[in-house]
Design a protein around this motif. Sequence first.
Motif, mmCIF file in Angstrom:
data_model
loop_
_atom_site.group_PDB
_atom_site.id
_atom_site.type_symbol
_atom_site.label_atom_id
_atom_site.label_comp_id
_atom_site.label_asym_id
_atom_site.label_seq_id
_atom_site.Cartn_x
_atom_site.Cartn_y
_atom_site.Cartn_z
ATOM 1 N N PRO A 160 45.753 -18.420 -38.392
ATOM 2 C CA PRO A 160 45.142 -17.462 -37.477
ATOM 3 C C PRO A 160 43.983 -16.684 -38.073
ATOM 4 O O PRO A 160 43.114 -16.195 -37.369
ATOM 5 N N THR A 183 43.082 -16.818 -32.354
ATOM 6 C CA THR A 183 43.968 -16.013 -31.513
ATOM 7 C C THR A 183 43.357 -15.692 -30.153
ATOM 8 O O THR A 183 44.046 -15.169 -29.273
ATOM 9 N N PRO A 229 49.164 -13.498 -27.509
ATOM 10 C CA PRO A 229 50.003 -13.378 -28.699
ATOM 11 C C PRO A 229 49.192 -12.877 -29.894
ATOM 12 O O PRO A 229 48.048 -13.290 -30.103
ATOM 13 N N SER A 230 49.792 -11.963 -30.663
ATOM 14 C CA SER A 230 49.228 -11.258 -31.822
ATOM 15 C C SER A 230 48.382 -10.056 -31.411
ATOM 16 O O SER A 230 47.845 -9.358 -32.272
ATOM 17 N N LYS A 263 54.098 -10.453 -29.719
ATOM 18 C CA LYS A 263 54.344 -11.156 -30.976
ATOM 19 C C LYS A 263 53.838 -12.595 -30.908
ATOM 20 O O LYS A 263 53.745 -13.186 -29.832
ATOM 21 N N GLU A 264 53.531 -13.157 -32.076
ATOM 22 C CA GLU A 264 53.067 -14.542 -32.137
ATOM 23 C C GLU A 264 54.137 -15.514 -31.676
ATOM 24 O O GLU A 264 53.839 -16.654 -31.317
ATOM 25 N N THR A 277 55.493 -20.734 -28.840
ATOM 26 C CA THR A 277 54.031 -20.693 -28.802
ATOM 27 C C THR A 277 53.426 -21.897 -29.512
ATOM 28 O O THR A 277 52.216 -22.134 -29.405
#
Length: 598
Positions: free
Chosen positions: A24, A133, A159-160, A224-225, A249
């Motif tokens: 990422p 991301t 996500p993230s 969250k990832e 994911t």
Amino acid sequence: MAHSALFGLHFLLIPLFLLATIAPSIHQSIPLGTTISAVDENSSWVSPSGEFAFGFRHLPNNDSLLLLAIWFQKIPERTVVWSANRDRPVQRESRVELVNNGYLVLYDHEGREIWKKPNAINARATSASMLNTGNLVLWSTDSSTIWESFNEPTDTILPSQTLTKPSKLSSRRSEKDYSKGQFELRLQEDGDLMLYTVPLEGEFTYSNYWSTNTAGSGSQVIFKESGYIYLAQINGTSVSLTPGNIVSTQEFYHRATLDFDGVIRQYVYPRTLDSTVGWAQSWSNVWYQPPNVCLAVFFDIGSGACGFNSYCALDENQRTTCHCPPGYSYLDPNNTFGGCKQDFVPQSCESGGSIEASQFELKEMRNVDWPLNDYERYFPINENLCRQECLMDCFCAVAVFKDDTCWKKMVPLGNGKMDYGVSRKTLVKTPRGNLTLQTAPPPTSSCREKKDRTALILIGSVLFGGSGLLNLLLLLAISMVLLYSHHQRKVRFQHAKDDLKRVERMVMVAIWCIQENPTMRPSMMKVTEMLEGVVEGGWTLLVGDDKEALQDRKVLERMVMVVIWCVQEDPSLRPSMKRVVRMMAGVVEVSAPMDPCF
């Protein structure tokens, strides 16, 4: 040997694990001076993984206007997750540039600055990156972040991504209109996460219709990832927003979006066909709040979940839909959430409405109500008397009867909803007979003559001078008859073709009257002759074979329609100033208005 082979396998897996861990953070540096042109549709900044791209996207409802946006690059839908200019789309000749002074700037087709980051005076970027991301980042000299799109979300989080206090998501206006809509998700300073309805103009906020009830304890929203979304609290605990198990994911793309109907939903999309057997190659909803937005949005001001004079209902997939009651139709057929209008001439209030009462009837509906539009209530009363009270009352548009109680309601109707849990009978007033006869009648001869006299007076005013802006406004006022004649020509009038030519001739005369060169302006006598058709004066005479100028005729027609909407007798039908600007620019489609008969 087995131990040695296993050790070798572990040795090979370590670099792969490290690569996955740092993936990422891998980014490609975009240097100063780099430009993306809206003319080149293949020009964009793509993340190293190829999953996200930053550049220009055409608006679904207007191919000539573009958003500066970030989208999912590897799926056919190219779903937009962020945009810089949602309320100010640009034309094809626009560009975005990471200029040498350290700013990322969007310029329109005329070179005007539309958007610029960063905002800080002392902050200057040395490069930019589109991360895996979906985050667009501007870097400083020491490789620290000075601006990122994740900190200024529009309607979506990924996500993230983290929302800190205070933060908000703003819905789009409609499915195809990306401008700011009437719903917001806010993480407030007190830590409560709430959904609000807001007006399309100004900063006023209506009450909230959903909340996590975490005032005093909420800290930040974390996506969250792994795909789970939760609200972190200051005491170290958390409130989970994603219920139960969620798909990986690694196999699915994830996003959470505040949709234009006021519902916050988390979606997943298969990354590949092979690893996600049984899933459709489209966005699937895995959770949403609130469970029923039709019932949740319930305030004494505003239109509710749907526009005025309509009602909200959930379809078989629990998606929000908006419907018009009998005798009403959508203000904009391309936006069912924009409200409805009456397709008939309302009951006259002469003699209190009793004279026309026999010309109307009440259409029955079940489980539908506009609960906050009451202006009169009767109890006890039977249904027949309730019906009579509404029919005799020129202000009554809807009557609701239940348990010996009668409520009378007037337009515009707000907060409409269908609720199968409430047993009541709703009676909608419409004209008797075939609905095709309920549309507004053609203007009377006196109305038509009045419009002609108005046009003549305005043309005379132009001849006596005035500012260019005034002249334009006068021209638009003269042109307002054009749309009505054009619309009626399609619908019912045999002679409307001649009327259209007559009105078009008046527009041409007005254009001759505001020519910059005074010698080209006709005398009052010639104006009379031109209006009577003795002297020809049309588009071709004015612009020759200039194709661009001839195309401006369509622009004029759009402006005429906007003007007619602005002078509707019913204030609820008039567009806001912001919408007028968007209609003029062609950002939103302009539906055919009703004749104002002024």
